[in-house]
Design an enzyme around this catalytic site. Sequence first.
Site, short mmCIF file in Angstrom:
data_model
loop_
_atom_site.label_atom_id
_atom_site.label_comp_id
_atom_site.label_asym_id
_atom_site.label_seq_id
_atom_site.Cartn_x
_atom_site.Cartn_y
_atom_site.Cartn_z
N SER A 75 -13.27 -5.41 -1.07
CA SER A 75 -12.45 -5.82 0.07
C SER A 75 -11.03 -5.30 -0.02
CB SER A 75 -12.45 -7.36 0.18
OG SER A 75 -11.93 -7.94 -1.01
N HIS A 95 -7.07 -3.70 -9.76
CA HIS A 95 -6.50 -4.94 -9.21
C HIS A 95 -7.13 -6.12 -9.95
CE1 HIS A 95 -5.07 -8.03 -6.60
NE2 HIS A 95 -6.24 -8.25 -6.02
N HIS A 97 -6.48 -10.56 -11.08
CA HIS A 97 -5.73 -11.80 -10.88
C HIS A 97 -5.47 -12.41 -12.26
CE1 HIS A 97 -6.06 -12.45 -6.40
NE2 HIS A 97 -6.85 -11.41 -6.59
N HIS A 172 0.46 -13.01 -4.45
CA HIS A 172 -0.91 -12.52 -4.61
C HIS A 172 -1.20 -12.24 -6.08
CE1 HIS A 172 -4.16 -9.52 -2.93
NE2 HIS A 172 -4.64 -10.31 -3.88
N TYR A 230 5.01 10.00 -30.30
CA TYR A 230 4.00 8.98 -30.62
C TYR A 230 2.61 9.58 -30.63
CZ TYR A 230 1.37 4.62 -30.43
OH TYR A 230 0.49 3.61 -30.70
#
Length: 233
Positions: A75, A95, A97, A172, A230
């Site tokens: 979505s 993405h 949460h 969000h 590094y």
Amino acid sequence: MLLEQLRKDVLEANLELVKRGLVLYTFGNASGVDREQGLVVIKPSGVDYDDLRPEHMVVTDLHGKIVEGNLNPSSDLDTHTLLYREFPTIGAVVHTHSEFATSFAQAGLPIPAFGTTHADYFYGPVPVTAPLTDEAIGGRYVHETGLAIVERFRNPEVIDPLAVPACLVNGHAPFVWGRTAHDAAHNAVVLEAVARMAYRTIGLRANADCVSQALLDRHYFRKHGANATYGQK
């Protein structure tokens, strides 16, 4: 099957989010882009991670039109494709949460660059977008989410999306990216770690100072600069 290797890479990035505890149930998504073909591979919407296979990944063009796949794409597809169009140097988007990064997003706060762990990956604070307007939420919400991210990287200052490969969407959650699907997932894991550290730093001392510019430069450029030292050659 189109883009077989990219499908595998995107699947692995999605599974890495589960392995590292960044997603619950079917939350979150990862995608990757083939710049030569102008095609995006993204996780299908609402499919349990345990059931995901490379052939389940959905292939679209850079405007979200399905090219191959029998399942509905994530979505969040319109946010991913907009970021690919506007940030031509990135190769993958994630993405989540995740708890601490999402806490900063919900508070409408950037993640300050308090120390060298942050500086190793993010050249400055991780920004947060402006809140979406009621009109944006009621309209092309997912597209508007991407526009809010792009706007934040252009105003009030210009931010290089590869130097700061993440943004918090106000109210969000985070969107994170990288040159490859592996890099994007890796950056998402690190983002959650530095968000947790920042949260605890603020809890210990609310007015804690951010890392100095000299120390930020030293740590960021030793990993990402033209003369990076590094790791192995």
